[in-house]
Design a protein around this motif. Sequence first.
Motif, mmCIF file in Angstrom:
data_model
loop_
_atom_site.group_PDB
_atom_site.id
_atom_site.type_symbol
_atom_site.label_atom_id
_atom_site.label_comp_id
_atom_site.label_asym_id
_atom_site.label_seq_id
_atom_site.Cartn_x
_atom_site.Cartn_y
_atom_site.Cartn_z
ATOM 1 N N ILE A 116 0.856 -1.181 0.000
ATOM 2 C CA ILE A 116 0.000 0.000 0.000
ATOM 3 C C ILE A 116 0.895 1.236 0.000
ATOM 4 O O ILE A 116 1.831 1.332 0.795
ATOM 5 C CB ILE A 116 -0.925 0.019 1.232
ATOM 6 N N LYS A 135 -5.464 -7.511 8.833
ATOM 7 C CA LYS A 135 -5.375 -6.923 7.509
ATOM 8 C C LYS A 135 -5.354 -5.400 7.660
ATOM 9 O O LYS A 135 -5.735 -4.857 8.693
ATOM 10 C CB LYS A 135 -6.571 -7.359 6.665
ATOM 11 N N LYS A 190 -5.975 -1.534 5.427
ATOM 12 C CA LYS A 190 -6.435 -0.845 4.230
ATOM 13 C C LYS A 190 -6.247 0.658 4.415
ATOM 14 O O LYS A 190 -6.391 1.187 5.521
ATOM 15 C CB LYS A 190 -7.922 -1.120 3.973
ATOM 16 N N TYR A 247 -8.039 3.846 2.700
ATOM 17 C CA TYR A 247 -9.177 4.160 1.830
ATOM 18 C C TYR A 247 -9.335 5.670 1.723
ATOM 19 O O TYR A 247 -9.465 6.378 2.727
ATOM 20 C CB TYR A 247 -10.450 3.536 2.405
ATOM 21 N N TYR A 293 -8.442 10.210 4.504
ATOM 22 C CA TYR A 293 -8.284 8.764 4.369
ATOM 23 C C TYR A 293 -8.815 8.066 5.614
ATOM 24 O O TYR A 293 -8.784 8.610 6.720
ATOM 25 C CB TYR A 293 -6.816 8.383 4.196
ATOM 26 N N TRP A 332 -7.527 1.564 8.095
ATOM 27 C CA TRP A 332 -8.335 0.516 8.737
ATOM 28 C C TRP A 332 -7.516 -0.741 8.974
ATOM 29 O O TRP A 332 -6.638 -1.105 8.192
ATOM 30 C CB TRP A 332 -9.511 0.184 7.836
ATOM 31 N N THR A 333 -7.836 -1.424 10.066
ATOM 32 C CA THR A 333 -7.308 -2.760 10.299
ATOM 33 C C THR A 333 -8.426 -3.638 10.854
ATOM 34 O O THR A 333 -9.346 -3.154 11.508
ATOM 35 C CB THR A 333 -6.109 -2.746 11.257
ATOM 36 N N TRP A 386 -13.114 -6.198 5.626
ATOM 37 C CA TRP A 386 -13.076 -4.833 5.131
ATOM 38 C C TRP A 386 -14.414 -4.411 4.530
ATOM 39 O O TRP A 386 -14.919 -3.329 4.820
ATOM 40 C CB TRP A 386 -11.959 -4.671 4.115
ATOM 41 N N ASP A 387 -15.013 -5.218 3.666
ATOM 42 C CA ASP A 387 -16.251 -4.847 2.981
ATOM 43 C C ASP A 387 -17.378 -4.563 3.977
ATOM 44 O O ASP A 387 -18.112 -3.572 3.846
ATOM 45 C CB ASP A 387 -16.676 -5.951 2.007
ATOM 46 N N LEU A 426 -16.508 -1.289 5.953
ATOM 47 C CA LEU A 426 -16.621 -0.053 5.200
ATOM 48 C C LEU A 426 -18.044 0.482 5.201
ATOM 49 O O LEU A 426 -18.258 1.701 5.312
ATOM 50 C CB LEU A 426 -16.140 -0.276 3.757
#
Length: 220
Positions: free
Chosen positions: A149, A184, A186, A188, A201, A204-205, A209-210, A213
Motif C-alpha cells: 500500500i 489486515k 487498508k 481508503y 483517508y 483501517w485494520t 473490510w467490505d 466499510l
Amino acid sequence: MRTLLLILIGLIGIDRVNACQCIPLTFDEEVKISSTIFRGLVISADNYQFDIEIIQIWKGDFEAKVFHLTQGTTSCEKRIFELGKEYLFYVRDNSVFNCSRTNEFNFTADTELLDLKFNKVGDKSTIESSTLTDRQLTVLKNILTHANIIFPTNNGEVKISYAYEGGFVDKINFFERIRWEDSKIKLYKVNDKANKDNQSYILWTGNNWDKSLKKLKRSL
C-alpha cells in the motif's frame, strides 16, 4: 475399554491444561513483567536457540554484548525469529512469550514509549495526539509498504481517520491493533466534496473490510 476411555479423557485434560492462553498485554503491563527489554539483531538461529547481538537497552543488565535466547520450552514460548533481522525484544527470564509485544524493530512504535519511560526523552501528549510522530509515521509507512500500500506523499494536507473493524478509534488504539500479524490493513481515500484541497483517508485494520466499510461510511 473403560480404562482406555479414562486414559484418553486424562490426556485431553492434560492437553487443555498445557495449552497456552494468549492474553495481549498493554505497554505498561509488558514493561512491568519483562526482565529485559532491548533492541537486538539475530546473528544465530538454531531451532529454538537464538543468539541476539544487543544494539540498545531499555531495561535489564547484560554481562555480554550477545544475549542467548531459548524458546520452545513451553507451549507459551513458541515464537521464532529470523536470522539477520532486528527486533524489539521483551524478554521474561530467558524467553519471549507468544503474546509478547516483541516485534520486528521496523514495525513497532513502542520505542517512543520506552524512551519516555526509561530515558525521559519525548512527550506523552505528542505521542498520544492525533498527529503522527516521526517514529509512528516511519513504522506506518513500513507496515503499508509490507502490505503493498502506498502512503500519500503529495503536498496537500492529509487527514487520517483510524478504524478497527466497523468503528473509528484513536491513533494509539490503532497502533495496538496492527501489532498482530493476522490483521489486515487498508488505506481508503474518502471523497470530500466540500474541501477538495484536503485529502481524507480511513486507515483501517481488522478482518472484514467490505462489511466494515459500510458501517464506517455511515459514521462519516
